[in-house]
Scaffold this motif. Sequence first.
Motif, PDB file in Angstrom:
ATOM      1  N   SER A  61       1.290  -0.923   0.154  1.00 39.53           N
ATOM      2  CA  SER A  61       0.293   0.318  -0.370  1.00 39.53           C
ATOM      3  C   SER A  61       0.429   1.504   0.381  1.00 39.53           C
ATOM      4  O   SER A  61       0.623   2.742  -0.668  1.00 39.53           O
ATOM      5  CB  SER A  61      -1.072  -0.257   1.531  1.00 39.53           C
ATOM      6  N   LEU A  62       1.985   0.942   0.658  1.00 40.66           N
ATOM      7  CA  LEU A  62       2.431   2.291   0.588  1.00 40.66           C
ATOM      8  C   LEU A  62       3.437   2.693  -0.599  1.00 40.66           C
ATOM      9  O   LEU A  62       3.327   3.688  -1.009  1.00 40.66           O
ATOM     10  CB  LEU A  62       4.243   1.857   1.592  1.00 40.66           C
ATOM     11  N   VAL A  63       4.107   1.467  -0.646  1.00 41.47           N
ATOM     12  CA  VAL A  63       4.360   1.770  -3.043  1.00 41.47           C
ATOM     13  C   VAL A  63       2.985   2.238  -3.756  1.00 41.47           C
ATOM     14  O   VAL A  63       3.758   2.773  -4.436  1.00 41.47           O
ATOM     15  CB  VAL A  63       4.811  -0.010  -3.306  1.00 41.47           C
ATOM     16  N   MET A  64       2.071   2.103  -3.390  1.00 42.77           N
ATOM     17  CA  MET A  64       0.878   1.547  -4.414  1.00 42.77           C
ATOM     18  C   MET A  64       1.127   3.429  -4.246  1.00 42.77           C
ATOM     19  O   MET A  64       0.307   4.192  -4.993  1.00 42.77           O
ATOM     20  CB  MET A  64      -0.692   1.609  -4.049  1.00 42.77           C
ATOM     21  N   MET A  65       1.005   3.825  -2.926  1.00 44.26           N
ATOM     22  CA  MET A  65       0.390   6.110  -2.663  1.00 44.26           C
ATOM     23  C   MET A  65       1.685   6.094  -3.314  1.00 44.26           C
ATOM     24  O   MET A  65       1.168   7.056  -4.084  1.00 44.26           O
ATOM     25  CB  MET A  65       0.865   5.540  -1.105  1.00 44.26           C
ATOM     26  N   GLY A  66       2.881   5.684  -3.290  1.00 42.68           N
ATOM     27  CA  GLY A  66       4.428   6.457  -3.519  1.00 42.68           C
ATOM     28  C   GLY A  66       3.880   6.625  -5.127  1.00 42.68           C
ATOM     29  O   GLY A  66       4.320   8.229  -6.429  1.00 42.68           O
ATOM     30  N   LEU A  67       2.992   5.127  -6.152  1.00 48.65           N
ATOM     31  CA  LEU A  67       3.956   5.685  -7.593  1.00 48.65           C
ATOM     32  C   LEU A  67       2.323   6.540  -8.220  1.00 48.65           C
ATOM     33  O   LEU A  67       2.166   7.292  -8.761  1.00 48.65           O
ATOM     34  CB  LEU A  67       3.033   3.846  -8.057  1.00 48.65           C
ATOM     35  N   GLY A  68       1.262   6.057  -7.446  1.00 44.17           N
ATOM     36  CA  GLY A  68      -0.415   6.921  -7.157  1.00 44.17           C
ATOM     37  C   GLY A  68       0.104   8.459  -7.257  1.00 44.17           C
ATOM     38  O   GLY A  68       0.393   9.876  -8.307  1.00 44.17           O
ATOM     39  N   THR A  69       0.567   8.994  -6.521  1.00 44.63           N
ATOM     40  CA  THR A  69       1.854  10.137  -6.362  1.00 44.63           C
ATOM     41  C   THR A  69       3.298  11.139  -7.316  1.00 44.63           C
ATOM     42  O   THR A  69       2.611  11.858  -8.367  1.00 44.63           O
ATOM     43  CB  THR A  69       1.958  10.570  -4.263  1.00 44.63           C
ATOM     44  N   VAL A  70       3.763   9.998  -7.470  1.00 44.30           N
ATOM     45  CA  VAL A  70       4.462  10.098  -9.346  1.00 44.30           C
ATOM     46  C   VAL A  70       3.859   9.914  -9.987  1.00 44.30           C
ATOM     47  O   VAL A  70       4.052  11.110 -11.024  1.00 44.30           O
ATOM     48  CB  VAL A  70       5.191   8.723  -8.622  1.00 44.30           C
ATOM     49  N   VAL A  71       2.749   9.228 -10.424  1.00 44.94           N
ATOM     50  CA  VAL A  71       2.606   9.278 -11.587  1.00 44.94           C
ATOM     51  C   VAL A  71       1.690  10.817 -11.815  1.00 44.94           C
ATOM     52  O   VAL A  71       1.161  11.220 -12.497  1.00 44.94           O
ATOM     53  CB  VAL A  71       1.134   8.290 -11.869  1.00 44.94           C
ATOM     54  N   ILE A  72       0.122  11.235 -10.581  1.00 47.21           N
ATOM     55  CA  ILE A  72      -0.044  12.377 -10.504  1.00 47.21           C
ATOM     56  C   ILE A  72       0.829  13.674 -10.675  1.00 47.21           C
ATOM     57  O   ILE A  72       0.999  14.835 -12.067  1.00 47.21           O
ATOM     58  CB  ILE A  72      -0.617  12.861  -9.644  1.00 47.21           C
ATOM     59  N   GLY A  73       2.254  13.732 -10.963  1.00 45.50           N
ATOM     60  CA  GLY A  73       3.391  14.894 -11.127  1.00 45.50           C
ATOM     61  C   GLY A  73       3.781  14.677 -11.981  1.00 45.50           C
ATOM     62  O   GLY A  73       3.559  15.706 -12.288  1.00 45.50           O
ATOM     63  N   LEU A  74       3.719  13.890 -12.924  1.00 47.18           N
ATOM     64  CA  LEU A  74       3.791  13.776 -14.385  1.00 47.18           C
ATOM     65  C   LEU A  74       3.068  13.690 -15.573  1.00 47.18           C
ATOM     66  O   LEU A  74       3.074  13.784 -16.497  1.00 47.18           O
ATOM     67  CB  LEU A  74       4.782  12.385 -13.848  1.00 47.18           C
ATOM     68  N   LEU A  75       1.882  13.878 -15.000  1.00 43.13           N
ATOM     69  CA  LEU A  75       0.610  13.432 -15.718  1.00 43.13           C
ATOM     70  C   LEU A  75       0.639  15.238 -17.071  1.00 43.13           C
ATOM     71  O   LEU A  75       1.366  16.346 -16.229  1.00 43.13           O
ATOM     72  CB  LEU A  75      -0.994  14.107 -15.493  1.00 43.13           C
ATOM     73  N   PRO A  76       0.892  15.007 -17.579  1.00 47.91           N
ATOM     74  CA  PRO A  76       0.612  15.633 -18.716  1.00 47.91           C
ATOM     75  C   PRO A  76      -0.812  16.657 -18.644  1.00 47.91           C
ATOM     76  O   PRO A  76      -1.882  16.504 -17.442  1.00 47.91           O
ATOM     77  CB  PRO A  76       0.573  15.265 -20.457  1.00 47.91           C
ATOM     78  N   THR A  77      -0.586  17.898 -19.209  1.00 45.15           N
ATOM     79  CA  THR A  77      -1.501  18.671 -18.762  1.00 45.15           C
ATOM     80  C   THR A  77      -3.330  18.569 -19.877  1.00 45.15           C
ATOM     81  O   THR A  77      -2.763  17.849 -20.847  1.00 45.15           O
ATOM     82  CB  THR A  77      -1.939  20.580 -19.293  1.00 45.15           C
ATOM     83  N   TYR A  78      -4.403  19.125 -19.527  1.00 48.98           N
ATOM     84  CA  TYR A  78      -5.081  19.132 -20.728  1.00 48.98           C
ATOM     85  C   TYR A  78      -5.090  19.729 -21.625  1.00 48.98           C
ATOM     86  O   TYR A  78      -5.591  19.032 -23.051  1.00 48.98           O
ATOM     87  CB  TYR A  78      -6.976  19.331 -19.822  1.00 48.98           C
ATOM     88  N   HIS A  79      -4.500  20.892 -21.840  1.00 49.29           N
ATOM     89  CA  HIS A  79      -3.667  21.362 -23.383  1.00 49.29           C
ATOM     90  C   HIS A  79      -2.913  20.268 -23.902  1.00 49.29           C
ATOM     91  O   HIS A  79      -3.383  20.126 -25.450  1.00 49.29           O
ATOM     92  CB  HIS A  79      -3.130  22.522 -23.076  1.00 49.29           C
ATOM     93  N   GLN A  80      -1.911  19.179 -23.419  1.00 49.78           N
ATOM     94  CA  GLN A  80      -1.683  18.732 -24.410  1.00 49.78           C
ATOM     95  C   GLN A  80      -2.114  17.258 -24.442  1.00 49.78           C
ATOM     96  O   GLN A  80      -2.084  16.875 -25.721  1.00 49.78           O
ATOM     97  CB  GLN A  80      -0.026  18.055 -23.319  1.00 49.78           C
ATOM     98  N   ILE A  81      -3.428  16.563 -23.638  1.00 51.25           N
ATOM     99  CA  ILE A  81      -3.774  15.125 -23.978  1.00 51.25           C
ATOM    100  C   ILE A  81      -5.937  15.459 -24.292  1.00 51.25           C
ATOM    101  O   ILE A  81      -5.671  14.354 -24.609  1.00 51.25           O
ATOM    102  CB  ILE A  81      -3.238  14.261 -23.362  1.00 51.25           C
ATOM    103  N   GLY A  82      -6.391  16.317 -23.990  1.00 51.00           N
ATOM    104  CA  GLY A  82      -7.357  16.693 -23.536  1.00 51.00           C
ATOM    105  C   GLY A  82      -8.147  15.952 -22.255  1.00 51.00           C
ATOM    106  O   GLY A  82      -7.401  16.182 -21.452  1.00 51.00           O
ATOM    107  N   VAL A  83      -8.979  15.680 -22.832  1.00 49.78           N
ATOM    108  CA  VAL A  83     -10.254  14.859 -21.816  1.00 49.78           C
ATOM    109  C   VAL A  83      -8.912  13.199 -21.210  1.00 49.78           C
ATOM    110  O   VAL A  83      -9.485  13.332 -20.301  1.00 49.78           O
ATOM    111  CB  VAL A  83     -11.166  14.434 -22.426  1.00 49.78           C
ATOM    112  N   GLY A  84      -8.213  13.339 -21.766  1.00 43.10           N
ATOM    113  CA  GLY A  84      -7.934  12.149 -20.721  1.00 43.10           C
ATOM    114  C   GLY A  84      -6.702  12.785 -19.596  1.00 43.10           C
ATOM    115  O   GLY A  84      -6.171  11.210 -18.919  1.00 43.10           O
TER     116      GLY A  84
END
Length: 114
Positions: free
Chosen positions: A38-61
């Motif tokens: 669960s700690l690893v999942m929390m860390g990975l989820g947080t990293v993914v949020i930090g690396l997400l592209p913006t709405y202007h880059q990929i739209g609704v994705g």
Amino acid sequence: MLASFVTFSVAFAARSLGGIVFGHFGDRVGRKKMLVISLVMMGLGTVVIGLLPTYHQIGVGAPALLVVARFVQGLAVGGEWGGAVLMAVEHAPPQRRAFYGSWPQAGVPAGLVL
């Protein structure tokens, strides 16, 4: 606007599911192993949020990926919180179990204050 509200609500809905799933597998596989997962999942989820592209880059994705990442975080919190309290109480001296069990519960408010 609605997508921003979904990102908050999906994490809260996933917490109870995370508690059920991690509680079940914690009894079968081991609580410590599930707490680490669960700690690893929390860390990975947080990293993914930090690396997400913006709405202007990929739209609704972008909001869709954010909702998925928040769901993963919610699952992790559901398992982490219950597992942390359980481990604290199990390893506490018999006369201090309630006190030890209160520390994981006080962690979130203490972190918000800091």
